[in-house]
Design a protein around this motif. Sequence first.
Motif, PDB file in Angstrom:
ATOM      1  N   ARG A  19       0.875  -1.176   0.000  1.00 26.79           N
ATOM      2  CA  ARG A  19       0.000   0.000   0.000  1.00 26.79           C
ATOM      3  C   ARG A  19       0.905   1.216   0.000  1.00 26.79           C
ATOM      4  O   ARG A  19       1.528   1.545   1.011  1.00 26.79           O
ATOM      5  CB  ARG A  19      -0.871  -0.068   1.263  1.00 26.79           C
ATOM      6  CG  ARG A  19      -1.907   1.032   1.408  1.00 26.79           C
ATOM      7  CD  ARG A  19      -2.852   0.690   2.550  1.00 26.79           C
ATOM      8  NE  ARG A  19      -3.851  -0.277   2.123  1.00 26.79           N
ATOM      9  CZ  ARG A  19      -3.915  -1.543   2.505  1.00 26.79           C
ATOM     10  NH1 ARG A  19      -3.054  -2.019   3.354  1.00 26.79           N
ATOM     11  NH2 ARG A  19      -4.862  -2.338   2.041  1.00 26.79           N
ATOM     12  N   TRP A  20       1.022   1.869  -1.148  1.00 30.32           N
ATOM     13  CA  TRP A  20       1.964   2.978  -1.290  1.00 30.32           C
ATOM     14  C   TRP A  20       1.245   4.317  -1.268  1.00 30.32           C
ATOM     15  O   TRP A  20       0.115   4.438  -1.734  1.00 30.32           O
ATOM     16  CB  TRP A  20       2.744   2.817  -2.598  1.00 30.32           C
ATOM     17  CG  TRP A  20       3.609   1.595  -2.578  1.00 30.32           C
ATOM     18  CD1 TRP A  20       3.267   0.324  -2.989  1.00 30.32           C
ATOM     19  CD2 TRP A  20       4.943   1.501  -2.079  1.00 30.32           C
ATOM     20  NE1 TRP A  20       4.307  -0.528  -2.770  1.00 30.32           N
ATOM     21  CE2 TRP A  20       5.348   0.154  -2.223  1.00 30.32           C
ATOM     22  CE3 TRP A  20       5.838   2.423  -1.522  1.00 30.32           C
ATOM     23  CZ2 TRP A  20       6.623  -0.289  -1.835  1.00 30.32           C
ATOM     24  CZ3 TRP A  20       7.096   1.978  -1.140  1.00 30.32           C
ATOM     25  CH2 TRP A  20       7.478   0.642  -1.299  1.00 30.32           C
ATOM     26  N   GLY A  21       1.888   5.319  -0.725  1.00 28.65           N
ATOM     27  CA  GLY A  21       1.355   6.678  -0.787  1.00 28.65           C
ATOM     28  C   GLY A  21       0.665   7.143   0.477  1.00 28.65           C
ATOM     29  O   GLY A  21       0.192   8.275   0.535  1.00 28.65           O
ATOM     30  N   PHE A  22       0.568   6.284   1.492  1.00 28.81           N
ATOM     31  CA  PHE A  22      -0.156   6.677   2.703  1.00 28.81           C
ATOM     32  C   PHE A  22       0.709   6.634   3.967  1.00 28.81           C
ATOM     33  O   PHE A  22       0.197   6.734   5.070  1.00 28.81           O
ATOM     34  CB  PHE A  22      -1.399   5.790   2.876  1.00 28.81           C
ATOM     35  CG  PHE A  22      -2.360   5.920   1.727  1.00 28.81           C
ATOM     36  CD1 PHE A  22      -3.295   6.937   1.700  1.00 28.81           C
ATOM     37  CD2 PHE A  22      -2.304   5.042   0.652  1.00 28.81           C
ATOM     38  CE1 PHE A  22      -4.169   7.081   0.638  1.00 28.81           C
ATOM     39  CE2 PHE A  22      -3.171   5.171  -0.430  1.00 28.81           C
ATOM     40  CZ  PHE A  22      -4.104   6.191  -0.435  1.00 28.81           C
ATOM     41  N   GLN A  23       2.029   6.499   3.771  1.00 26.38           N
ATOM     42  CA  GLN A  23       2.907   6.449   4.948  1.00 26.38           C
ATOM     43  C   GLN A  23       2.901   7.769   5.706  1.00 26.38           C
ATOM     44  O   GLN A  23       3.096   7.802   6.916  1.00 26.38           O
ATOM     45  CB  GLN A  23       4.333   6.107   4.535  1.00 26.38           C
ATOM     46  CG  GLN A  23       4.493   4.661   4.083  1.00 26.38           C
ATOM     47  CD  GLN A  23       5.950   4.288   3.982  1.00 26.38           C
ATOM     48  OE1 GLN A  23       6.559   3.853   4.941  1.00 26.38           O
ATOM     49  NE2 GLN A  23       6.529   4.482   2.800  1.00 26.38           N
ATOM     50  N   GLN A  24       2.655   8.883   5.006  1.00 23.85           N
ATOM     51  CA  GLN A  24       2.617  10.164   5.711  1.00 23.85           C
ATOM     52  C   GLN A  24       1.432  10.250   6.666  1.00 23.85           C
ATOM     53  O   GLN A  24       1.381  11.120   7.521  1.00 23.85           O
ATOM     54  CB  GLN A  24       2.608  11.335   4.732  1.00 23.85           C
ATOM     55  CG  GLN A  24       1.386  11.384   3.842  1.00 23.85           C
ATOM     56  CD  GLN A  24       1.354  12.672   3.028  1.00 23.85           C
ATOM     57  OE1 GLN A  24       1.408  13.758   3.573  1.00 23.85           O
ATOM     58  NE2 GLN A  24       1.298  12.520   1.712  1.00 23.85           N
ATOM     59  N   PHE A  25       0.470   9.317   6.522  1.00 17.91           N
ATOM     60  CA  PHE A  25      -0.654   9.247   7.464  1.00 17.91           C
ATOM     61  C   PHE A  25      -0.478   8.090   8.442  1.00 17.91           C
ATOM     62  O   PHE A  25      -1.411   7.695   9.131  1.00 17.91           O
ATOM     63  CB  PHE A  25      -1.974   9.111   6.705  1.00 17.91           C
ATOM     64  CG  PHE A  25      -2.209  10.226   5.722  1.00 17.91           C
ATOM     65  CD1 PHE A  25      -2.193  11.558   6.146  1.00 17.91           C
ATOM     66  CD2 PHE A  25      -2.419   9.960   4.382  1.00 17.91           C
ATOM     67  CE1 PHE A  25      -2.391  12.596   5.236  1.00 17.91           C
ATOM     68  CE2 PHE A  25      -2.620  10.995   3.468  1.00 17.91           C
ATOM     69  CZ  PHE A  25      -2.601  12.315   3.897  1.00 17.91           C
ATOM     70  N   VAL A  27       0.218   4.937   7.631  1.00 15.30           N
ATOM     71  CA  VAL A  27      -0.214   3.633   7.119  1.00 15.30           C
ATOM     72  C   VAL A  27       0.990   2.885   6.533  1.00 15.30           C
ATOM     73  O   VAL A  27       1.620   3.374   5.593  1.00 15.30           O
ATOM     74  CB  VAL A  27      -1.301   3.797   6.031  1.00 15.30           C
ATOM     75  CG1 VAL A  27      -1.781   2.440   5.539  1.00 15.30           C
ATOM     76  CG2 VAL A  27      -2.469   4.621   6.561  1.00 15.30           C
ATOM     77  N   PRO A  28       1.332   1.710   7.078  1.00 11.82           N
ATOM     78  CA  PRO A  28       2.503   0.960   6.605  1.00 11.82           C
ATOM     79  C   PRO A  28       2.353   0.482   5.165  1.00 11.82           C
ATOM     80  O   PRO A  28       1.231   0.355   4.659  1.00 11.82           O
ATOM     81  CB  PRO A  28       2.568  -0.251   7.536  1.00 11.82           C
ATOM     82  CG  PRO A  28       1.720   0.087   8.699  1.00 11.82           C
ATOM     83  CD  PRO A  28       0.675   1.029   8.197  1.00 11.82           C
ATOM     84  N   ILE A  29       3.483   0.182   4.520  1.00  9.67           N
ATOM     85  CA  ILE A  29       3.473  -0.327   3.141  1.00  9.67           C
ATOM     86  C   ILE A  29       2.853  -1.722   3.107  1.00  9.67           C
ATOM     87  O   ILE A  29       1.997  -2.005   2.289  1.00  9.67           O
ATOM     88  CB  ILE A  29       4.904  -0.364   2.567  1.00  9.67           C
ATOM     89  CG1 ILE A  29       5.504   1.042   2.526  1.00  9.67           C
ATOM     90  CG2 ILE A  29       4.893  -0.977   1.166  1.00  9.67           C
ATOM     91  CD1 ILE A  29       7.001   1.064   2.332  1.00  9.67           C
ATOM     92  N   LEU A 126      -7.473   1.864   0.276  1.00  7.73           N
ATOM     93  CA  LEU A 126      -6.326   2.770   0.177  1.00  7.73           C
ATOM     94  C   LEU A 126      -5.356   2.255  -0.900  1.00  7.73           C
ATOM     95  O   LEU A 126      -4.161   2.136  -0.671  1.00  7.73           O
ATOM     96  CB  LEU A 126      -5.619   2.922   1.529  1.00  7.73           C
ATOM     97  CG  LEU A 126      -6.442   3.550   2.663  1.00  7.73           C
ATOM     98  CD1 LEU A 126      -5.643   3.576   3.960  1.00  7.73           C
ATOM     99  CD2 LEU A 126      -6.893   4.958   2.303  1.00  7.73           C
TER     100      LEU A 126
END
Lengths: 328, 225
Positions: A19-25, A27-29, A126
């Motif tokens: 899951r890419w693009g949500f680490q700034q929130f 959310v782990p890869i 996500l």
Amino acid sequence: MSITILKPGMMSSLQDLGRWGFQQFGVPIGGAMDKVSATLANMICGNDENEAVVEMTLHGTSFMFNEAAYCAIVGGGCKAFIGDEELPFNRLLWIPAFSIIRTSAHAQGCRSYLAVSGGFNIKKNLGSASTYTPSGIGGLDGRNLATGDMLSFKREQVLQASSTLKMLPSGIGISHWHTANLVEATPNVVMVHAIKGPEFDLFNSSSQENIFTSEFTISSQSNRMGYRLEGKKFALEQQTEMVSTAVTTGIVQVTHEGDPIILMADAQTIGGYPRIARICAADIPLLAQTRPGVNIRFKEIGEEESSNRCKELNSKMKRLKNGISMPS
Amino acid sequence: MIIPRFYNIHDQAITIEFAAEISDATNMQVIAMQHAIESSPIKGFVEAVPAYGSLTVYFNDQVSAGTVRDWLSDLSAQVSNTSLATEGKQISIPVCYDPSLGVDLPWVAEHLNLSMEAIIALHTSIAYRVYMIGFIPGFPYMGTLPTALEVPRKQTPSMKIPAGSVAIAGKQTGIYPAEVPGGWQVIGRTPLRMFDPSTSPCSFLNAGDIVQFKPITLEAFNHYQ
């Protein structure tokens, strides 16, 4: 078309390449622990590399094909059977309707991946089908697979076995070709390549020496988030509190008690422990195939060699993809 | 002008560390750099993850680590203190400080030798900056707390902290987005949902946002749900 889970085994879950693009929130890869084997399973089935696959940990899983279908199993940690017939890994398989595949113990490896031709029909959450249980995201309702779960396929039309397969009397079909096994896990000491971590210089001299010379045992307290290691303890030259910063898969962080933890697929996005080393990304699949109780060593390499090892793995994957021919 | 330190945390992730400290000025630089990257991404850029004093940039096979590092180095030189125009949202968050929800409020009051009312007044007296979202989805790390509110973490973390719990530890305050184990002192609870994967964005708060807590009664809290 679908399969039904009869026994979920140990922590079986749906995973893709993350899951890419949500680490700034926060959310782990996430995604498959061994992304090379998951990718190969999809390639063999003629799927997009990012299709969801079933990740099975060790053995004890069984599931039924409700219709005849193509599938592939790649990885390790189990042997797969239909009745007494052992199914080979790394080949395209034709499974007759109502066959039950079960997995039994195998000394090598830790995780196996089941892909079905056409892919599973899983709603993305996500941007990914990967199951992340701590937040209940992805897969089936954000949880591991359970008895009775039915996984439907994207492909609906009934298929015929291809004449290019080797057909067994039981009706099972096996491709003549197979892909190389790119992740060779052994039950002996596993050697992974590692680079000095961002806080390497803050550790005392015995820690700096031990990380690349001594052996560690993967603890039973290991999961998709991280592998705890047992062995020599580590300590900073001067005890300091770190300001939290990003961490990711492959980081070897050291807790206040001095125990190293290798962060794996479900690694948290931010951490505050000093990082003595990081594992070369090309060796993460090998670690994912290494089970608790096995000893590992870290072989020190530089940034450039690490990067070259990743490029090498990439081109091997590309060559394999070009070499696979689907039955028409 | 801060000269950032660059280092790899993965073969495809580079961290730019402006300063290993918790300060508004440094974090503003981090967020400014994130905006600069996202507004003109290089081919192969995947995502940027802000932390207190650092930004980590993930990329894929379409670009080499060397190219990314050169690009980031050029960008960081351009992102000077003068270009910090991008401001986060100003957000008001209702919090019920009733001890039935803020279960550690009595302990905190006793530890600080203050009344519970004084703790609430202090916690709502200033707006806080969201430095980053992490260690779990939707958890905002905010600061800086008034010095008079500084308390240590729990000796033994609580096994279950309810979702929405507003907590403090050291110079920081945060909100637990889901029921998880945790070591911060819980002084209240918000009825707002901090993380919802079915909405966009999935996190209620973002790094760089400015948060003001507003006290609400237990009745108002219950009415909210």
